[in-house]
Design a protein around this motif. Structure first.
Motif, short mmCIF file in Angstrom:
data_model
loop_
_atom_site.label_atom_id
_atom_site.label_comp_id
_atom_site.label_asym_id
_atom_site.label_seq_id
_atom_site.Cartn_x
_atom_site.Cartn_y
_atom_site.Cartn_z
N LEU A 29 19.68 -12.66 21.62
CA LEU A 29 19.17 -13.13 20.33
C LEU A 29 18.07 -12.23 19.76
N THR A 30 17.44 -11.45 20.61
CA THR A 30 16.38 -10.55 20.14
C THR A 30 16.87 -9.11 19.98
N GLN A 31 18.18 -8.93 19.87
CA GLN A 31 18.73 -7.59 19.67
C GLN A 31 18.21 -6.97 18.37
N SER A 32 18.03 -5.65 18.38
CA SER A 32 17.57 -4.95 17.18
C SER A 32 18.62 -4.99 16.07
N TYR A 33 19.88 -5.08 16.44
CA TYR A 33 20.96 -5.26 15.48
C TYR A 33 21.22 -6.76 15.38
N ASP A 34 21.16 -7.31 14.17
CA ASP A 34 21.13 -8.77 14.07
C ASP A 34 22.39 -9.42 13.50
N ASN A 35 23.39 -8.65 13.10
CA ASN A 35 24.59 -9.27 12.54
C ASN A 35 25.62 -9.50 13.65
N ASP A 87 34.43 -8.00 14.03
CA ASP A 87 35.26 -6.79 14.03
C ASP A 87 35.13 -6.05 15.35
N TYR A 88 34.08 -6.38 16.11
CA TYR A 88 33.81 -5.73 17.38
C TYR A 88 33.49 -6.80 18.42
N ILE A 89 33.89 -6.53 19.66
CA ILE A 89 33.78 -7.50 20.75
C ILE A 89 32.92 -6.94 21.87
N ALA A 90 31.99 -7.77 22.35
CA ALA A 90 31.19 -7.43 23.53
C ALA A 90 31.19 -8.62 24.48
N PHE A 91 30.98 -8.35 25.75
CA PHE A 91 30.89 -9.39 26.76
C PHE A 91 29.57 -9.24 27.52
N ALA A 92 29.09 -10.36 28.04
CA ALA A 92 27.93 -10.32 28.93
C ALA A 92 28.09 -11.40 29.98
N ASP A 93 27.63 -11.14 31.19
CA ASP A 93 27.60 -12.18 32.23
C ASP A 93 26.36 -13.03 32.03
N LEU A 98 20.50 -7.83 28.55
CA LEU A 98 20.83 -6.72 27.66
C LEU A 98 19.56 -6.05 27.16
N ASP A 99 19.56 -4.74 27.15
CA ASP A 99 18.49 -4.01 26.49
C ASP A 99 18.46 -4.39 25.01
N ARG A 100 17.28 -4.42 24.42
CA ARG A 100 17.12 -4.87 23.03
C ARG A 100 17.95 -4.04 22.05
N ARG A 101 18.25 -2.80 22.40
CA ARG A 101 18.98 -1.92 21.48
C ARG A 101 20.45 -1.73 21.91
N ASN A 102 20.91 -2.61 22.77
CA ASN A 102 22.27 -2.51 23.30
C ASN A 102 23.32 -2.44 22.19
N ILE A 103 23.38 -3.46 21.36
CA ILE A 103 24.40 -3.52 20.31
C ILE A 103 24.18 -2.43 19.27
N ASN A 185 33.72 -5.65 31.94
CA ASN A 185 33.79 -5.69 30.48
C ASN A 185 32.43 -5.63 29.80
N TRP A 186 31.35 -5.81 30.57
CA TRP A 186 30.02 -5.76 29.97
C TRP A 186 29.55 -4.31 29.80
N CYS A 187 28.51 -4.16 28.98
CA CYS A 187 27.95 -2.84 28.63
C CYS A 187 28.99 -1.99 27.90
N ARG A 188 29.85 -2.65 27.15
CA ARG A 188 30.87 -2.00 26.34
C ARG A 188 30.87 -2.64 24.96
N LEU A 189 31.41 -1.94 24.01
CA LEU A 189 31.71 -2.52 22.71
C LEU A 189 33.12 -2.07 22.34
N TYR A 190 33.96 -3.04 22.01
CA TYR A 190 35.38 -2.77 21.75
C TYR A 190 35.71 -3.03 20.28
#
Length: 341
Positions: A29-35, A87-93, A98-103, A185-190
């Motif tokens: 929820l605190t990601q630098s990218y917010d959409n 339009d893009y899919i990410a997974f997390a356990d 996640l690092d704040r700038r992950n997405i 599947n984590w640490c990826r963006l598809y």
């Protein structure tokens, strides 16, 4: 892209994670990218995880919660994929951070390169460093200095998996580490369309391995970001570390043989799948309930033997050699991970 800020769907299967769930969701929820939208799939958890999920949804409109009867991680991941709007899919356990700038970084790399999947590096950590890792992740990684685009990801998946050889490749200036990725599947963006018609097989442990071959075959390019954007909690209670009955090993073997055959059909050396299939076949004999499954094991031996028979003598030698290297590395890896507190 006509949309300068495309929607990203982040899928989080949740099961009995009350001790760590807030660390994971807060880091999203605190990601630098917010959409983005967060899809929390409560897979019939028996602790307070369901109410924690509902509390997040009540406070943040980007959070959607799906409650379902327990069916395993594959069923939860599939429910998330079916509900995703992005339009893009990410997974997390549900116990990772996640690092704040992950997405932000993963999406930027994907859009800039035109790749089908972006990936970054991850770091394992123990429970004793949970707060330290949370603080580090919340600061956000520095802008990476290197971004590597490569083609033929199925070949990279099957052949670039021994750590020592990756280090050697980097020392020789071949940037080999950038081509490494596993089936997690984590640490990826598809790109969303990669998942059209692909869902995880429900009711088995190695659900991510089972879809790996088909998923990576659909990709033309992958982009790697040279920085840590994901923190993987090592927990003795996780499925990866705790489930060691015959079904666990047989599911891994089935996934390994499926990918082995898929790689052969694509003309690719199935080195990783050789390692998985042969290893799981051997490890299954040490399962506490092995005596109940001897007939199945005999059939599995025949399957693995027939697949190996399709390899030329030089290819058999390469696969066997890589397996021995990886087994030696695993001894070191297991000691380090099992001692991680």
């Amino acid at each position: 892209m006509t949309d300068p800020k495309p929607l990203v769907s982040i899928i989080v299967p949740v099961y009995n994670a009350e001790a760590y769930l807030s660390y994971c969701v807060d880091s999203i929820l605190t990601q630098s990218y917010d959409n983005f939208e967060v899809i929390l799939v409560d897979d019939g958890a028996k602790d307070s995880s369901p109410s924690i999920c509902d509390d997040y949804a009540a406070k943040d409109p980007r959070v959607t919660v799906i409650h379902q009867e327990n069916g395993g991680i594959a069923k939860a991941q599939n429910a998330g994929l079916d509900a995703a709007h992005g339009d893009y899919i990410a997974f997390a356990d549900n116990d990772d951070i996640l690092d704040r700038r992950n997405i932000e970084f993963l999406l930027h790399a994907l859009l800039r390169s035109g790749a089908d999947m972006s990936k970054a590096r991850w770091q394992q950590f123990g429970v004793s460093t949970l707060d330290e890792i949370e603080g580090k992740a919340s600061q956000g990684a520095e802008t990476p200095k290197k971004m590597t685009v490569f083609r033929d990801p199925l070949r990279a998946y099957q052949t670039v998996f021994c750590k020592s050889l990756r280090l050697l490749g980097d020392a020789l200036g071949r940037n080999t580490e950038a081509r490494y990725f596993n089936e997690a599947n984590w640490c990826r963006l598809y790109r969303r369309e990669l998942w059209d018609g692909i869902r995880f097989p429900e009711g088995m442990y190695a659900q991510d391995v089972m879809v790996a071959g088909e998923l990576y075959s659909r990709m033309d390019k992958v982009v790697d970001i040279d920085c840590v954007l994901y923190y993987w909690l090592q927990s003795a209670g996780s499925v990866t570390h705790s489930k060691r009955n015959y079904s666990f090993y047989r599911d891994n073997l089935r996934a390994g043989t499926a990918n082995f055959e898929h790689a052969l059909d694509q003309g690719i050396l199935p080195a990783r799948s050789y390692y998985t299939a042969v290893g799981s076949l051997h490890e299954a004999t040490h399962a506490p309930d092995f005596s109940e499954h001897r007939d199945e094991h005999t059939l599995d031996e025949d399957t693995v033997r027939s697949l190996i028979a399709r390899l030329s003598a030089p290819r058999k030698l390469v696969c066997a050699a890589l397996r021995m290297i990886r087994l030696a590395e695993k001894q070191v890896y297991d000691r380090r991970i099992k001692n991680m507190k």
